[in-house]
Design an enzyme around this catalytic site. Structure first.
Site, short mmCIF file in Angstrom:
data_model
loop_
_atom_site.label_atom_id
_atom_site.label_comp_id
_atom_site.label_asym_id
_atom_site.label_seq_id
_atom_site.Cartn_x
_atom_site.Cartn_y
_atom_site.Cartn_z
N LYS A 71 6.38 4.32 -20.39
CA LYS A 71 5.90 5.73 -21.03
C LYS A 71 7.07 6.37 -21.56
CE LYS A 71 2.33 5.59 -16.66
NZ LYS A 71 2.35 6.02 -15.76
N ASP A 107 -1.33 11.84 -15.80
CA ASP A 107 -1.04 11.40 -14.10
C ASP A 107 -1.28 12.52 -13.61
OD1 ASP A 107 -1.27 8.67 -14.44
OD2 ASP A 107 1.25 8.50 -14.55
P1 NAP Z 1 8.36 4.16 -10.33
O1 NAP Z 1 9.06 5.16 -11.26
O2 NAP Z 1 9.71 3.18 -9.78
O3 NAP Z 1 9.10 4.97 -9.46
C1 NAP Z 1 9.03 4.31 -7.74
C2 NAP Z 1 9.17 5.37 -6.93
O4 NAP Z 1 9.12 4.61 -5.73
C3 NAP Z 1 10.99 6.04 -6.38
O5 NAP Z 1 11.17 6.86 -6.33
C4 NAP Z 1 11.61 4.89 -6.14
O6 NAP Z 1 13.40 5.80 -5.86
C5 NAP Z 1 10.91 4.68 -4.76
N1 NAP Z 1 11.13 3.05 -3.72
C6 NAP Z 1 10.88 2.37 -4.88
N2 NAP Z 1 11.51 1.43 -3.50
C7 NAP Z 1 11.30 1.90 -2.57
C8 NAP Z 1 12.43 2.11 -1.13
N3 NAP Z 1 12.28 0.33 -1.11
N4 NAP Z 1 12.61 2.50 -0.20
C9 NAP Z 1 12.58 3.87 -0.86
N5 NAP Z 1 12.24 4.89 -2.28
C10 NAP Z 1 11.79 3.74 -2.95
O7 NAP Z 1 6.93 3.61 -10.17
P2 NAP Z 1 6.13 5.19 -10.43
O8 NAP Z 1 5.14 4.80 -11.66
O9 NAP Z 1 6.25 6.87 -10.63
O10 NAP Z 1 4.67 4.99 -9.29
C11 NAP Z 1 4.88 5.01 -7.69
C12 NAP Z 1 4.18 5.13 -6.58
O11 NAP Z 1 2.84 5.68 -7.47
C13 NAP Z 1 3.47 2.78 -7.38
O12 NAP Z 1 3.09 2.83 -5.51
C14 NAP Z 1 2.56 2.99 -7.96
O13 NAP Z 1 1.32 2.07 -7.98
C15 NAP Z 1 2.08 4.79 -7.49
N6 NAP Z 1 0.43 5.30 -8.93
C16 NAP Z 1 -0.17 5.68 -8.62
C17 NAP Z 1 -0.83 6.40 -10.30
C18 NAP Z 1 -2.64 6.19 -9.51
O14 NAP Z 1 -3.27 6.10 -10.32
N7 NAP Z 1 -2.73 6.00 -8.21
C19 NAP Z 1 -0.38 6.33 -11.43
C20 NAP Z 1 0.78 5.90 -11.03
C21 NAP Z 1 1.30 5.49 -10.27
P3 NAP Z 1 14.09 5.28 -6.67
O15 NAP Z 1 14.27 7.00 -7.16
O16 NAP Z 1 15.47 5.84 -5.76
O17 NAP Z 1 14.38 3.87 -7.21
#
Ligand code: NAP
Length: 284
Positions: A71, A107
């Site tokens: 992205k 998003d």
């Molecule tokens: P990302 O950029 O990889 O961000 C992941 C987030 O989760 C970061 O804030 C990370 O914290 C945190 N995290 C991961 N493991 C953790 C842990 N063990 N303890 C505490 N915090 C943790 O991913 P993203 O694209 O933003 O996606 C985030 C979530 O949204 C995912 O579950 C994804 O499936 C969902 N999502 C849904 C949609 C939808 O359309 N419904 C769209 C996009 C994403 P750090 O910054 O400290 O690593």
């Protein structure tokens, strides 16, 4: 749907993409509206991205979606970026506008539209957002643009939360943002006077199904709206705890549907038949 000599191509770039619901969602909508487009998924890596984008440009495709982990890396390959996507810092949708590839981010739009479709008002809302990844950033900026009064961003890595708060405080007057360490005690204190809790962390999703940013229903007021970006599983641990507390809950399936609907509108200028797609593809 009949593929003709005039059928225009759209697609999804990322890795992995074979599990994605986007091809089914868009092709169902094209079929329903009789639009001569087809949408395919293309496994694309960081290494192949520039060649794939150059090929799509040469083939004059209508547009494409970009998912993890591309992205951000697609940005230098584009001819223009919407002001919102520039503020968010990444794109998930690209449209071919008279030969120019323009990037958008839908998003956050999808998330805010899902709240509105559920009758949850964003204007003036106080929001506690857990997470500061790409999806959190997109939603935070859109919530601020749509009139949220306060956004407290909680994250394990504080700098990422601070970066989102800075972007909002510098660019979106009317919304006050703050960055905090993701820790249950401080999140629970903030929830005492928040309107909406959003989980945008990976906690609750495989392999963290048993984790939740809040561990007890006693920490949630009944009138709090609790939403989770995760849609698989459809009821995360956080949402089960929130239901027990009597809160209204929303999972991530609406966000997924509406981010697709916003991309569909950018490409076709038409509304996606969301109820049809919800029934046929999402079955919720
Ligand atoms: P990302 O950029 O990889 O961000 C992941 C987030 O989760 C970061 O804030 C990370 O914290 C945190 N995290 C991961 N493991 C953790 C842990 N063990 N303890 C505490 N915090 C943790 O991913 P993203 O694209 O933003 O996606 C985030 C979530 O949204 C995912 O579950 C994804 O499936 C969902 N999502 C849904 C949609 C939808 O359309 N419904 C769209 C996009 C994403 P750090 O910054 O400290 O690593």
């Amino acid at each position: 749907m009949e593929i003709t000599g005039e059928t225009r191509l759209l697609g999804l770039l990322g890795s992995p993409v074979s599990h994605s619901l986007s091809p089914r969602m868009h092709n169902a909508a094209f079929g329903r509206l009789g639009l001569d487009y087809v949408y395919l998924a293309f496994e694309t890596t960081q290494e192949s991205l520039s060649r794939v984008v150059a090929a799509l440009r040469d083939m004059n495709v209508k547009g494409f979606n970009i998912t993890m982990p591309l992205k951000k890396s697609v940005l230098p390959l584009l001819d223009g970026i919407s002001p919102e996507a520039r503020m968010i810092g990444c794109v998930n949708t690209v449209a071919n506008e008279d030969g120019r590839l323009i990037g958008y981010n839908t998003d956050g739009l999808g998330y805010v539209r899902d709240l509105k479709e559920h009758g949850v008002s964003v204007r003036g809302a106080r929001i506690a957002l857990a997470g500061a990844g790409g999806a959190a950033r997109s939603a935070a900026i859109q919530l601020a643009l749509d009139g949220a009064a306060e956004i407290a961003v909680f994250n394990r890595t504080l700098e990422k939360a601070a970066d989102i708060a800075d972007a909002i405080n510098k660019n979106i007057p009317g919304c006050r943002a703050e960055a905090l360490c993701l820790e249950e005690g401080s999140l629970a204190r903030r929830l005492e006077d928040a309107d909406i809790l959003v989980n945008a962390t990976a906690l609750g999703m495989r392999p963290h199904e048993d984790a939740s940013v809040i561990s007890s229903p006693g920490l949630l007021r009944r009138d709090l709206v609790v939403s989770d970006f995760i849609y698989e599983p459809s009821r995360t641990k956080l949402l089960r705890i929130a239901e027990e507390a009597g809160c209204r809950t929303l999972n991530g399936s609406g966000m997924l549907l509406y981010q697709g609907a916003e991309a569909f509108r950018i490409w076709t200028g038409m509304d996606m038949p969301v109820e049809y797609v919800r029934r046929e593809v999402f079955r919720f």
